[in-house]
Design an enzyme around this catalytic site. Structure first.
Site, PDB file in Angstrom:
ATOM      1  N   LYS A 183       0.837  -1.209   0.000  1.00 41.60           N
ATOM      2  CA  LYS A 183       0.000   0.000   0.000  1.00 41.60           C
ATOM      3  C   LYS A 183       0.874   1.263   0.000  1.00 41.60           C
ATOM      4  O   LYS A 183       0.640   2.201  -0.759  1.00 41.60           O
ATOM      5  CB  LYS A 183      -0.914  -0.008   1.227  1.00 41.60           C
ATOM      6  CG  LYS A 183      -1.693   1.248   1.455  1.00 41.60           C
ATOM      7  CD  LYS A 183      -2.731   1.504   0.380  1.00 41.60           C
ATOM      8  CE  LYS A 183      -3.198   2.938   0.379  1.00 41.60           C
ATOM      9  NZ  LYS A 183      -4.236   3.216  -0.609  1.00 41.60           N
ATOM     10  N   CYS A 237      -3.128  11.092   1.562  1.00 46.02           N
ATOM     11  CA  CYS A 237      -2.492   9.812   1.227  1.00 46.02           C
ATOM     12  C   CYS A 237      -1.116  10.006   0.612  1.00 46.02           C
ATOM     13  O   CYS A 237      -0.110   9.701   1.228  1.00 46.02           O
ATOM     14  CB  CYS A 237      -3.407   9.040   0.308  1.00 46.02           C
ATOM     15  SG  CYS A 237      -5.018   8.807   1.076  1.00 46.02           S
TER      16      CYS A 237
END
Ligand SMILES: NC(=O)C1=CN([C@@H]2O[C@H](COP(=O)(O)OP(=O)(O)OC[C@H]3O[C@@H](n4cnc5c(N)ncnc54)[C@H](O)[C@@H]3O)[C@@H](O)[C@H]2O)C=CC1
Ligand SMILES: CC(=O)N[C@@H]1[C@@H](OP(=O)(O)OP(=O)(O)OC[C@H]2O[C@@H](n3ccc(=O)[nH]c3=O)[C@H](O)[C@@H]2O)O[C@H](C(=O)O)[C@@H](O)[C@@H]1O
Length: 400
Positions: A183, A237
């Site tokens: 991720k 993010c």
């Protein structure tokens, strides 16, 4: 909730819970409001401020960074602790929050040991990172491939089976730390590539050529995909996750850190390009169109335009006006684009909201001063804008 499960949404924020129980959402996301209204009306989704017994616990709390760019894991820790009293044998615990490598093994497992059971044998625990992109969440939640990193094979398989109830993409099984690192590398890959595009933009400005042309033509190569330059990288993010790797490996993660710094320096570059266009900034009026972190959403988190606004605010006697149809309240915000542009010395396009395609620059021209425009997104056609009497500048193109 839409796929046969009974879901309890737990949030410490009462406003989230109250809105959800009324069938409402508090974020901007296409089609989500209708879906939430439907499942709440059917009694499939309920919200509460504290957890209760369940078969599956999914933790999807924030993982921001601290001032010193270290991961703030307090929410994951608190959420994990909050479920401990309700755990029973054979329950599933899934971490979806984007987290530094080692979070499941080193932070969560010791907390889960506090339950009256052996978490390695009695629970199925995994990390399954969320990969949806805001703006397309409902599509990507179903269609994206997924990774499940279980603490053992049986955990991975059980969690895979659960996700198969709504995921159409492929589901790949691995261990928790590999899943965590996957991720982080996905967002780091994008961040590093954007930094490369931003570096290209600065080089082309010095060369007096157009980085967007270089990008277009280079990308005709079958193995090249130069990303888009811009005023910086925002969102909670890309602007955050690469730091989770840098924090753990400061000596090794050199490119990752440099990319972060390159992207973080873009608002200052837009600021200095504005200064070059206007000669001096003191006493001028600057209009910024679009302040969110990317187009067609209402999210301001880590938006590079907020950084740009702060830089302008430091200039003596400067006047700022902002226009963003997605934002309801913010300092300097006008709700009419014409008011925002009146007497403006420089219009900066900060975010390329689709609605900005319809701006009638013919109507704007008589309102502004000398008609300087700085497009940070390659959104407008320079010739068309200049034909209306504007002086168009593009981030990544050497005109000043
Ligand atoms: N939003 C997105 O599209 C994506 C998010 N992620 C990751 O998912 C995680 C969550 O992100 P978002 O949903 O965007 O964050 P968010 O901030 O929008 O929502 C998280 C919610 O968790 C609640 N919360 C905090 N502590 C809690 C606790 N102890 N118990 C219950 N609720 C608690 C907050 O009140 C908040 O409403 C982050 O790690 C993020 O990086 C990953 C991919 C996509
Ligand atoms: C690898 C990847 O595509 N990650 C996605 C990303 O979502 P996010 O909305 O943050 O991504 P984004 O559209 O790249 O936007 C981030 C920022 O980067 C900027 N941006 C993006 C692409 C580009 O070529 N140039 C550029 O400057 C955007 O303007 C924005 O400020 O991060 C999400 C997340 O982790 O939450 C993740 O789930 C999403 O799939």
């Amino acid at each position: 909730a839409n796929n046969g499960h009974e879901v309890i949404g737990v949030d410490v924020n009462e406003a989230v819970v109250n809105n959800l129980n009324a069938g409402k959402i508090i974020i901007e996301e296409p089609f989500l409001d209708a879906l939430v209204y439907e499942v709440v009306s059917l009694g499939k989704l309920k919200a509460k401020t504290t957890p209760e017994e369940a078969d599956v616990f999914i933790i999807a709390v924030p993982t921001p960074i601290n001032e010193d760019k270290t991961a703030m894991m307090d929410y994951v820790e608190a959420a994990t602790r909050s479920i401990v009293p309700f755990l029973k044998k054979n329950d599933m615990v899934i971490l979806e929050s984007t987290s530094p490598p080692g979070t499941v093994e080193k932070l969560m497992m010791p907390i889960l040991e506090g339950a009256d059971l052996n978490p390695y044998e009695d629970l199925y625990v995994a990390h399954s990172p969320e990969r949806v992109i805001p703006g397309k969440i409902l599509i990507e939640l179903v269609e994206n491939n997924r990774i499940v990193g279980g603490i053992n094979e049986i955990s991975s398989k059980k969690v895979k089976k659960l996700y198969e109830s709504f995921v159409k993409g492929e589901i790949f099984l691995t261990d928790p730390t590999t899943a965590e690192m996957c991720k982080l590398m996905e967002n780091t890959f994008r961040d590093v590539n954007i930094a490369l595009a931003n570096e290209l933009a600065l080089i082309c400005e010095d060369l007096g050529i157009n980085a967007w042309d270089v990008r277009t033509f280079s990308n005709k190569h079958p193995r090249v995909d130069i990303h888009m330059p811009g005023p910086g990288v925002g969102g909670h993010c890309l602007a955050v996750d690469p730091w989770f790797i840098v924090e753990k490996f400061p000596q090794t993660a050199k490119i990752i850190k440099l990319a972060r710094e390159t992207n973080d320096a873009m608002p200052a570059h837009v600021f200095s390009k504005s200064k070059k266009i206007l000669g001096q900034l003191a006493g001028k009026k600057i209009t910024i169109l679009g302040i969110t972190y990317k187009p067609d959403i209402d999210d301001l988190r880590e938006s590079p335009i907020l950084e740009l606004i702060e830089l302008f605010e430091e200039v003596k006697d400067i006047r700022l006006s902002l226009f963003d149809p997605f934002v309801k309240e913010f300092k300097h915000l006008e709700d009419d684009i014409k008011v925002a542009c009146t007497d403006s010395d420089l219009i900066i396009l900060g975010v390329n909201h689709k609605a900005f395609e319809d701006i009638d620059f013919n109507e704007i021209k008589p309102l502004v001063k000398d008609g300087h425009i700085l497009d940070t997104r390659n959104f407008y056609d320079a010739d068309k804008i200049n034909a209306l009497g504007f002086d168009y500048h593009l981030l990544g193109k050497g005109t000043v």
